[in-house]
Enzyme design. Structure first.
Site, PDB file in Angstrom:
ATOM      1  N   CYS A  19       0.847  -1.199   0.000  1.00 30.75           N
ATOM      2  CA  CYS A  19       0.000   0.000   0.000  1.00 30.75           C
ATOM      3  C   CYS A  19       0.873   1.237   0.000  1.00 30.75           C
ATOM      4  CB  CYS A  19      -0.934   0.005   1.209  1.00 30.75           C
ATOM      5  SG  CYS A  19      -0.067   0.227   2.772  1.00 30.75           S
ATOM      6  N   CYS A  22       3.737   1.542   2.433  1.00 31.95           N
ATOM      7  CA  CYS A  22       4.981   0.862   2.069  1.00 31.95           C
ATOM      8  C   CYS A  22       5.875   1.784   1.249  1.00 31.95           C
ATOM      9  CB  CYS A  22       4.681  -0.393   1.272  1.00 31.95           C
ATOM     10  SG  CYS A  22       3.652  -1.591   2.134  1.00 31.95           S
ATOM     11  N   ASP A 431      10.988  31.197 -29.173  1.00 27.02           N
ATOM     12  CA  ASP A 431      12.193  31.574 -29.895  1.00 27.02           C
ATOM     13  C   ASP A 431      11.817  31.711 -31.371  1.00 27.02           C
ATOM     14  OD1 ASP A 431      14.990  31.880 -30.499  1.00 27.02           O
ATOM     15  OD2 ASP A 431      14.918  29.820 -31.239  1.00 27.02           O
ATOM     16  N   ASP A 628      14.933  25.871 -29.307  1.00 29.37           N
ATOM     17  CA  ASP A 628      15.649  24.716 -29.857  1.00 29.37           C
ATOM     18  C   ASP A 628      17.160  24.835 -29.766  1.00 29.37           C
ATOM     19  OD1 ASP A 628      15.981  26.733 -31.773  1.00 29.37           O
ATOM     20  OD2 ASP A 628      16.229  25.259 -33.369  1.00 29.37           O
TER      21      ASP A 628
END
Length: 745
Positions: A19, A22, A431, A628
């Protein structure tokens, strides 16, 4: 994950987690190992991702000390290995459910449906046999719950195993006490609950199996990506073609790919032409034409033609391997909402234990007779129904599906946090060069001015003059000649004038192609050209003979039509759009005007781009930066969501939160729409989980009994608990059917 972090994470497969509680225990165990910088556990696929200077063996040992088990995951085939292990566990859960059902069904039919079982005190031998049979079934069918609860107890934790173990063990222990010492128990409380214990185990194991089967669908994108890589490659060694395992392909090997075959590894085409289907990596549906000098990506499919190419990226360095790793990393990250749920889940199980004790005491002190039976049944029901599995699955299961879905559309999302933020964007900064434009010069207009020439003839003569030149503008003119399919004439006596232009003889006639400045120096008068429609920043190249100008070519960085549509779509979606570029203001404003962008920031240095992003953020905007280049990296890292165009540099991609695998901007809207759908899905999951627990626990505790005389049976509670997890996983898998409202092509 920190933006731009290049350190390879260590991936572990974790077993024994039951669960959300854990998850916190395993994360704390991993984080306590010296050298660990970050540890994230994903309950949805039972994996952990760890960053830092640490040995995998130390991490595995820490997990085992915490009461769980772990194994390191490596390579592209991890998913198939993990899938095989999950299928084996799925079959084991079904067997355990069947074992419990074999005893549970006769007990329920005989005791509850037909009422033929005798009272405990009248047939103690029979009931003792039933009790011992129940114990054997509990060990065979639910042993993992009891061992998990014991490990958690030894490590001062409590989890789902704790709740189930306490609930079923209490039912069995009380029932055995009634069988062995009936005279010590009030007459009205002499009831055995053996069937409740085994029915609970049967239903929970069945629910866990169904949940695991549903969870398996969340890794579909990873499995499909892994399936793209061929197992063998055809290499050319010493002039001989031979098939070798993909692992045996080295750098700078020459490889052959034929029609219908997949490209084994990344490389550059040496010979041949072909059409390549890159749709699974880029989302682009149309095949891409490849010729010598073009790059091919491993995992893509040749549909027509044949290629000979040289490998330049192999193994984990290929684009496909990096995509798989990026998707895996993103699926293992947590958005802010997920971290909040983890904190809630960490205290949930202890709170349930307290609620069960209080329920028992309340019924024992104030309930009707048989008080002991009522107290026991209600406490067991609270323990069984309150498992926080659904709560722990609510966020990671949706994130896994959404990240995989984005990858199918050619969008790589770095983290769950970035995915959550994308849906809140208010401003996009673009850009210019390479993002909204092609990023390279191209002929945008050709005019014939004299000599009885047509525009195509002007272009043909210009291409002939530029045949021997390597200048970028020359390459653009030659590319235009190929696109126009004009016949390029032979030239003689080629000569280049540095910074001015070129000259050569065509059919014995001296022609020059160059700048306005060179034409003035040569004494050639330039006419007024009012018909030229090219943008103000376009470079004009003049074609002239010894006496006059014959034509003019305008070259510029052309705006991509897809970018034009994308900007319109951004604005229609209510997003503010601005351009940030290092170009001259006139050039920037001309491009912005064509795109319909009002705000322009020109002549901005790379480090200043991040300042522009911060300025928008100070105004309260949630900013997405799309770029980019290397000069965009600081702004991509500063933005709330940095979006790198996939054809850009590796540095930009590493700095970004989102990578578009093809040079297109429309997928940005897909990402925003997917983000909003994912966040809605997570809130739906949390609503189901919290509603289930907020209603289930009071009902299990007996809140309806004073008004309607209704008590929840522990067996029904077990079924409801199992159903809640399956409901959450099924709802998350609806994201796999996500479709954009508008085309991304």
């Amino acid at each position: 994950m920190t933006k731009g972090s290049a350190r390879e994470p260590i991936r572990l497969s974790i077993s024994g987690m039951a669960c959300a509680g854990c998850v916190q225990a395993v994360e704390e165990a991993l984080s306590s190992v010296p050298g660990v910088e970050e540890a994230v556990v994903n309950f949805a696929d039972h994996t952990a991702q760890v960053r830092g200077e640490v040995a995998p063996a130390a991490l595995i040992e820490a997990v085992r000390r915490a009461g769980y088990d772990a194994a390191e995951l490596r390579g592209l085939d991890d998913e198939s290995e993990k899938e095989a292990a999950q299928k084996a566990h799925y079959r084991k859960l079904l067997r355990q459910s069947a074992i419990a059902a074999v005893l549970a069904l006769p007990l329920v039919l005989a005791g509850t449906v037909f009422g033929v079982l005798p009272p405990v005190e009248a047939a103690r031998g029979l009931w003792l046999g039933i009790g011992l049979s129940t114990l054997v079934v509990m060990v065979l069918s639910g042993g993992h719950f009891y061992s998990g609860a014991w490990r958690a107890f030894r490590n001062h934790n409590a989890n789902m195993d704790t709740l189930i173990a306490l609930g079923t063990a209490s039912a069995w222990g009380y029932s055995m006490a009634v069988v062995l010492f009936p005279e010590q128990v009030p007459v009205l409380a002499r009831h055995a609950y053996f069937e409740a214990a085994v029915v609970i185990l049967a239903l929970i194991n069945l629910g866990s199996a169904l949940e695991m089967r549903a969870r398996g669908k969340t890794s579909e994108a990873i499995r499909r990506l892994i399936g793209l890589q061929p197992r063998t490659a055809r290499v050319v060694r010493e002039g001989v073609e031979q098939d070798v395992p993909i692992e045996a392909v080295g750098l700078d090997e020459t490889l052959r790919v034929r029609p219908g075959e997949k490209v084994p590894v990344d490389g550059v085409v040496l010979e041949g032409e072909a059409w390549v289907d890159e749709s699974m990596l880029t989302g682009e549906p149309l095949p891409v034409h490849k010729r010598p000098g073009d790059e091919v990506i491993g995992g893509t499919l040749l549909t027509q033609g044949s290629l000979l190419y040289r490998s330049h990226r192999i193994g984990r360095d290929t684009v496909l391997a990096r995509i798989i790793e990026r998707v895996r990393e993103a699926q293992n990250t947590k958005p802010p909402i997920g971290r909040l749920v983890d904190r809630v889940s960490g205290v949930f199980v202890p709170a349930v234990l307290i609620a069960a004790v209080l329920t028992f005491l309340a019924w024992y002190d104030f309930g009707p007779e048989p008080r002991l039976s009522y107290a026991l049944v209600t406490a067991i029901t609270v323990l069984v129904i309150a498992c926080p599995c659904a709560l722990g699955l609510a966020t990671p299961i949706s994130i896994m599906v959404a990240i995989g879905k984005a990858a199918e559309h050619g969008v790589l999302v770095r983290s769950g946090e970035a995915l959550q933020r994308a849906g809140r964007l208010t401003t996009l900064l673009l850009d210019k060069t390479g993002t909204v434009t092609e990023g390279r010069p191209a002929v945008v207009e050709v005019l014939a001015l004299a000599g009885g020439l047509e525009a195509a003839e002007v272009l043909a003569l210009a291409a002939g003059l530029e045949t021997g030149s390597e200048h970028p503008l020359a390459q653009a003119i030659l590319a235009a000649a190929r696109d126009w399919e004009v016949t390029v004439p032979r030239v003689d006596g080629f000569r280049a004038e540095a910074g001015r232009g070129v000259e050569a003889e065509v059919d014995g006639r001296l022609l020059r192609l160059g700048s306005s400045r060179w034409m003035h120096e040569l004494g050639v008068e330039l006419p007024e050209v009012h018909a030229l429609q090219a943008r103000p920043e376009a470079v004009r190249v003049w074609l002239a003979d010894a006496e006059r100008v014959l034509g003019v070519l305008a070259l510029a960085d052309p705006i991509r039509e897809e970018a034009r549509r994308a900007v319109q779509a951004f604005r229609a979606a209510g997003l503010k759009v601005a351009m940030v570029t290092g170009d001259h203001p006139d050039a920037a404003r001309a491009v912005a005007a064509e795109l319909g962008i009002d705000a322009v920031h020109a002549e901005v240095l790379p480090e200043e781009k991040a300042d522009v992003v911060r300025a928008y953020q100070r105004r309260g905007e949630v900013v997405g930066m799309i770029g980019d280049g290397i000069n965009d990296a600081p702004a991509l890292a500063q933005a709330d969501v940095g979006i790198a165009v996939g054809t850009g540099t590796d540095i930009a991609i590493e700095a970004a939160d989102v990578t578009l695998m093809r040079n297109a901007l429309m997928p940005v809207l897909d990402t925003i729409a997917l983000s909003r759908a994912t966040v809605r899905n997570i809130w739906q999951n949390l609503f189901f989980a919290f509603l289930y627990n907020s209603l289930g626990i009071p009902v299990a505790a007996g809140a309806l009994y004073p008004f309607f005389g209704i008590l929840l049976n522990p067996m029904i509670a077990g079924a409801a608990m199992a159903a809640s997890s399956v409901t959450v996983v099924t709802n998350a898998n609806r994201l796999r059917r996500f479709r954009t409202a508008r085309t991304t092509r």
